[in-house]
Design a protein around this motif. Structure first.
Motif, mmCIF file in Angstrom:
data_model
loop_
_atom_site.group_PDB
_atom_site.id
_atom_site.type_symbol
_atom_site.label_atom_id
_atom_site.label_comp_id
_atom_site.label_asym_id
_atom_site.label_seq_id
_atom_site.Cartn_x
_atom_site.Cartn_y
_atom_site.Cartn_z
ATOM 1 N N PRO A 130 0.794 -1.239 0.000
ATOM 2 C CA PRO A 130 0.000 0.000 0.000
ATOM 3 C C PRO A 130 0.825 1.287 0.000
ATOM 4 N N GLU A 131 1.864 1.353 0.851
ATOM 5 C CA GLU A 131 2.661 2.578 0.925
ATOM 6 C C GLU A 131 3.309 2.884 -0.421
ATOM 7 N N ASN A 132 3.818 1.848 -1.087
ATOM 8 C CA ASN A 132 4.472 2.043 -2.380
ATOM 9 C C ASN A 132 3.466 2.412 -3.471
ATOM 10 N N TYR A 151 -9.009 -1.318 10.668
ATOM 11 C CA TYR A 151 -10.106 -0.706 11.420
ATOM 12 C C TYR A 151 -9.608 0.197 12.548
ATOM 13 N N ASN A 152 -8.439 -0.109 13.099
ATOM 14 C CA ASN A 152 -7.913 0.662 14.233
ATOM 15 C C ASN A 152 -6.610 1.387 13.916
ATOM 16 N N LYS A 153 -6.207 1.399 12.632
ATOM 17 C CA LYS A 153 -4.966 2.071 12.254
ATOM 18 C C LYS A 153 -5.086 2.560 10.811
ATOM 19 N N PRO A 154 -5.619 3.778 10.619
ATOM 20 C CA PRO A 154 -5.768 4.294 9.253
ATOM 21 C C PRO A 154 -4.414 4.625 8.634
ATOM 22 N N GLU A 208 3.383 -3.541 11.139
ATOM 23 C CA GLU A 208 3.296 -2.547 12.210
ATOM 24 C C GLU A 208 1.906 -2.556 12.834
ATOM 25 N N TRP A 209 0.885 -2.742 11.990
ATOM 26 C CA TRP A 209 -0.477 -2.833 12.535
ATOM 27 C C TRP A 209 -0.615 -4.023 13.478
ATOM 28 N N ARG A 268 -11.050 -5.997 10.708
ATOM 29 C CA ARG A 268 -11.322 -5.775 9.289
ATOM 30 C C ARG A 268 -10.262 -4.857 8.671
ATOM 31 N N ARG A 269 -9.987 -5.117 7.398
ATOM 32 C CA ARG A 269 -9.211 -4.183 6.590
ATOM 33 C C ARG A 269 -10.185 -3.372 5.735
ATOM 34 N N HIS A 270 -9.921 -2.085 5.601
ATOM 35 C CA HIS A 270 -10.683 -1.245 4.683
ATOM 36 C C HIS A 270 -9.891 -1.163 3.377
ATOM 37 N N VAL A 271 -10.479 -1.635 2.309
ATOM 38 C CA VAL A 271 -9.809 -1.667 1.012
ATOM 39 C C VAL A 271 -10.407 -0.563 0.143
ATOM 40 N N TYR A 272 -9.544 0.258 -0.445
ATOM 41 C CA TYR A 272 -10.026 1.352 -1.279
ATOM 42 C C TYR A 272 -9.034 1.625 -2.399
#
Length: 300
Positions: A130-132, A151-154, A208-209, A268-272
């Motif tokens: 994601p970061e890349n 869900y707890n780490k945007p 890290e999450w 949960r993961r939020h996928v966008y």
């Protein structure tokens, strides 16, 4: 008059920090980059690069011109977006990335639909964390990136990007079939204080999450193994080498000997998907977002 392609080369050098990095981003040789920059120096009549050890660095004039180049290229992107929107056709080239399980779970359906509906659109895709992926969109190397947060780490999205949600992806704990919790209906993360964890690479957002989340549940994690790919992690679980968090998107087939148990925390993961705001009106962007959303509906 300044040559646009040479400005693009200078911008790539400024963003990537080296001739080789610029060449890779532009899909050309290092010799081609050097030639373009040499021609640009002759055009402006000033030195833009200086030797820096084995590499090069931008001079003051080079930094000044690279800042203008970034703005000029952004305006060109906006003009192309407006023209494509005016024409109303889904054509040209589209570059997109996704983290591995999204690439596996969404890209086959989404990209096949794009090809069927818009045969004049050439799509190039790759797997990136994601970061890349976000960095690639910011730099202009990518048009879109499928990314995630938890869900707890945007995950922060830089200014200048637009994002659209695709799906919420539940995660379970994957454990060996003989694990003490394997027959449970659900488990709490706090119950894994004595287990070895199989996690992602050091420094990766998901790793890290996991560390952050386990510590918030009073667990100081014992990390036994690291693997970037979900199926590699599950293979290690199947061999009895630990437990791992296993989001559902793109994880099938689950190998024999692995049991999935839901979490009481409803992790949960939020996928966008993200793209540059100055490309927002491009029909190809809109078509890709629609295809990704339709693919997400089939797995959601």
């Amino acid at each position: 008059m300044l040559n646009l392609e040479r400005l693009r080369t200078l911008d790539a050098l400024a963003r990537h920090g080296s001739v080789s990095g610029a060449a890779e981003a532009l899909h050309v040789t290092t010799s081609a980059v050097s030639q373009q920059l040499g021609k640009l120096e002759r055009e402006v009549g000033q030195q833009l690069l200086a030797k820096n050890g084995r590499g090069v660095r931008l001079t003051d004039a080079g930094r000044l011109l690279s800042e203008h180049a970034a703005r000029i290229l952004s305006q060109v992107e906006l003009a192309q977006s407006d023209l494509e929107a005016h024409r109303g056709q889904v054509v040209g080239e589209l570059r997109l990335s996704a983290f591995p399980t999204a690439a596996r779970g969404l890209f086959p359906t989404a990209l096949a639909a794009l090809r069927a509906r818009h045969p004049a659109l050439r799509v190039r895709s790759c797997e990136l964390e994601p970061e890349n992926g976000v960095a690639g969109v910011v730099r202009g190397d990518l048009d879109l990136a499928v990314v995630l947060d938890w869900y707890n780490k945007p995950m922060p999205v830089p200014d200048g990007l637009v994002k659209a949600p695709l799906l919420d992806d539940p995660a379970d704990v994957a454990m060996p079939a003989g694990h003490r919790h394997a027959e449970r209906a659900e488990v709490d993360l706090g119950e894994f204080a004595d287990d070895e964890w199989i996690t992602w690479g050091e420094g990766e957002f998901c790793h890290e999450w996991l560390i952050f989340t386990l510590r918030s549940r009073g667990v100081e994690p014992i990390v036994g193994h690291r693997a970037a790919e979900t199926h590699t992690q599950l293979g290690l679980v199947a061999s009895g080498l630990g437990v791992c968090i296993a989001p559902r998107l793109g994880r099938h087939p689950v190998p024999p000997g692995v049991v999935m148990v839901p979490l009481t925390q409803r992790v949960r993961r939020h996928v966008y998907v993200v793209w540059r705001a100055d490309a927002d009106r491009r029909p190809s962007i809109r078509a890709a977002v629609q295809a990704l959303r339709m693919a997400a509906e089939t797995v959601g």
